[in-house]
Scaffold this motif. Structure first.
Motif, short mmCIF file in Angstrom:
data_model
loop_
_atom_site.label_atom_id
_atom_site.label_comp_id
_atom_site.label_asym_id
_atom_site.label_seq_id
_atom_site.Cartn_x
_atom_site.Cartn_y
_atom_site.Cartn_z
N ASP A 19 0.84 -1.18 0.00
CA ASP A 19 0.00 0.00 0.00
C ASP A 19 0.88 1.25 0.00
O ASP A 19 1.72 1.43 0.89
CB ASP A 19 -0.90 0.00 1.23
N PRO A 20 0.73 2.14 -0.99
CA PRO A 20 1.66 3.27 -1.13
C PRO A 20 1.75 4.17 0.11
O PRO A 20 2.84 4.64 0.46
CB PRO A 20 1.11 4.04 -2.33
N ASP A 21 0.63 4.40 0.78
CA ASP A 21 0.66 5.27 1.96
C ASP A 21 1.44 4.63 3.10
O ASP A 21 2.20 5.30 3.80
CB ASP A 21 -0.77 5.60 2.41
N VAL A 23 3.72 2.21 2.73
CA VAL A 23 5.11 2.09 2.28
C VAL A 23 5.85 3.41 2.46
O VAL A 23 7.01 3.44 2.91
CB VAL A 23 5.15 1.63 0.80
N ALA A 24 5.20 4.52 2.16
CA ALA A 24 5.85 5.83 2.28
C ALA A 24 6.26 6.13 3.72
O ALA A 24 7.25 6.83 3.95
CB ALA A 24 4.90 6.91 1.77
N VAL A 37 11.30 6.18 -3.68
CA VAL A 37 9.97 5.57 -3.51
C VAL A 37 10.13 4.06 -3.48
O VAL A 37 10.45 3.43 -4.50
CB VAL A 37 9.03 5.98 -4.66
N ASP A 81 14.57 4.25 -4.89
CA ASP A 81 13.47 3.92 -5.80
C ASP A 81 13.41 2.42 -6.09
O ASP A 81 14.43 1.79 -6.43
CB ASP A 81 13.62 4.68 -7.11
#
Length: 455
Positions: A19-21, A23-24, A37, A81
């Protein structure tokens, strides 16, 4: 594009997060640097998770960034990245406390202070004491060879490590050292892995030396008109052969920042504060000698106390230094180390660089080790990573150049990470740098472990 679903299939359910949120939230440490990223996060719970992750990553040439609590100050845990962030904070078991052999076995996600508390239940202590001890993890301390307030007597993290369990880049598990206090079979791989900043292997357990809990310390507080006089007192303490268990120096800008925040009734004439402790069998004699050294160096005021509450209050004052700086703006935090006899020169060089370039620098020091922490404060700017003013980089360059010229080092305990890569060649030289790279290649031929850090 890496197939993170394949990785998820190799691990227990829930270990891989894409999930990008979420993971961030694993991409940064405490520096201002902008991370890459990540493609996914692996939340490891056991060594088998680390083995499976590294085997997969090595096969597919996917970079892996090991991470503890994210409290690092050099950018050593910044994501790149497309990487897998390998979070070790869930491996948080103290596997064993062995009072008979004065050792403990701890996983990398154990909070440093929690290990110390577990040891104290048996009349022992874990000596390394970084300022972040209540939030930093053993794994992060091992990665950077962290020091702390007690290292003047008890040494840095490496001095408390007997052996390691580590996973290499291709997933092989190695065991270095052991449970003995001596051992010289083969190369010192334990010492090599400690301080390697996640570039050579991923530590999954450490066998750590414990020490008897010392008597309640006597604490010395000394106030000086300048850092020069406080540093002269440090030289006098060292020359007198007194063995403090703690010797910390706080400069005027740092004291003013703390006073503006916590209202400590700072005397405007105070240019530096020295806090010292002795935990000798009878600490009163050494503490009195430390106080005399301070008076001979021109201290405006000295005070000796055996009150445990006063000792805690003074150490809390020291631990406020970095958060007080953070209140003022973005921070470039450094930790040059010089021979103790050159401490005064190093303080004066920092003050001169601040004046010459119009830069705010707050400095504290593990003075007994010659380890200074100049914190360069600048405007945070708009949202996102702040732009470091050129004057800050110029002042920092002068500070590093001076430290090396005085026979010192770029980093005493924070590590090189991503912040100091541009200067590492000055200290190591071309042949030393080539040797380091050869060692890196021997451990990690594909270069997947924490790329972009150190070199």
């Amino acid at each position: 594009m890496a197939d993170f679903e394949e990785l998820a299939g190799l691990l227990p359910a829930g270990r891989v997060v894409a999930d990008p949120d979420v993971v961030a939230s694993y991409a940064r440490d405490r520096t201002f640097l902008e991370p890459g990223v990540p493609g996914a996060v692996v939340r490891a719970r056991e060594a088998a998770d680390v083995v499976a992750t590294l085997r997969w990553a090595n096969r597919h040439r996917v970079p892996v960034v090991p991470r503890g609590a994210g409290t690092g100050l050099s950018g050593g845990a910044l994501a790149v990245d497309g990487c897998v962030v390998l979070s070790l904070s869930g491996m948080d078991a103290v596997r064993e406390v062995d009072p008979a052999n004065a050792l403990a076995v701890a996983e990398p996600g154990v909070i440093t202070a929690d290990l110390d508390r577990a040891a104290r239940a048996h009349g022992l202590m874990y000596a390394p004491d970084p300022s972040s001890h209540e939030i930093s993890t053993i794994g992060g301390n091992l990665a950077t060879n962290a020091g702390g307030l007690r290292c003047v007597k008890y040494g840095v993290t490496r001095d408390s490590v007997l052996g390691l369990e580590a996973v290499l880049a291709d997933g092989r598990v190695v065991h270095t050292g052991g449970r003995t206090v001596k051992g010289v079979t083969g190369y010192d791989l334990t010492g090599l892995l400690v301080g390697s900043e996640g570039t050579l292997g991923v530590i999954t357990a450490a066998t750590l030396r414990l020490r008897p809990v010392p008597p309640a310390p006597a604490t010395v507080l000394a106030l000086f008109a300048s850092t020069r006089r406080a540093a002269d007192a440090v030289a006098g303490i060292v020359a007198a052969g007194v063995q403090p268990s703690l010797l910390e120096l706080i400069d005027r800008p740092t004291l003013r920042a703390i006073d503006a925040w916590k209202r400590i009734d700072l005397d405007p004439d105070t240019g530096a504060v020295l806090i010292a402790q002795s935990d000798a069998a009878d600490p009163r004699g050494p503490a009195a000698e430390i106080a005399r050294c301070c008076e001979r160096a021109g201290a405006a005021h000295t005070e000796v106390s055996s009150d445990p509450q006063e000792a805690v209050a003074l150490l809390e004052l020291r631990r406020l230094a970095y958060p007080a700086a953070e209140r003022l703006g973005a921070c470039l935090v450094e930790d040059v180390c010089v021979p103790r006899s050159r401490l005064a020169e190093m303080f004066e060089a920092i003050e001169a660089a601040a004046d010459r370039h119009g830069v705010t620098i707050l400095t504290v020091a593990h003075a007994g080790d010659g380890n200074l922490h100049p914190v360069f404060v600048f405007d945070r700017g708009e949202a996102g990573a702040p732009d470091v003013p050129e004057a800050v980089w110029t002042a920092a360059d002068e500070v590093f150049t001076t430290a090396l010229g005085l026979g010192g080092t770029l980093t005493g305990e924070h590590g090189v990470g991503a912040l100091k890569r541009r200067w590492i060649g000055r200290e190591l030289g071309p042949d030393g740098l080539a040797l380091h790279r050869a060692i890196k290649h021997a451990f990690d031929p594909a270069g997947i472990l924490n790329p972009g850090k150190v070199f």
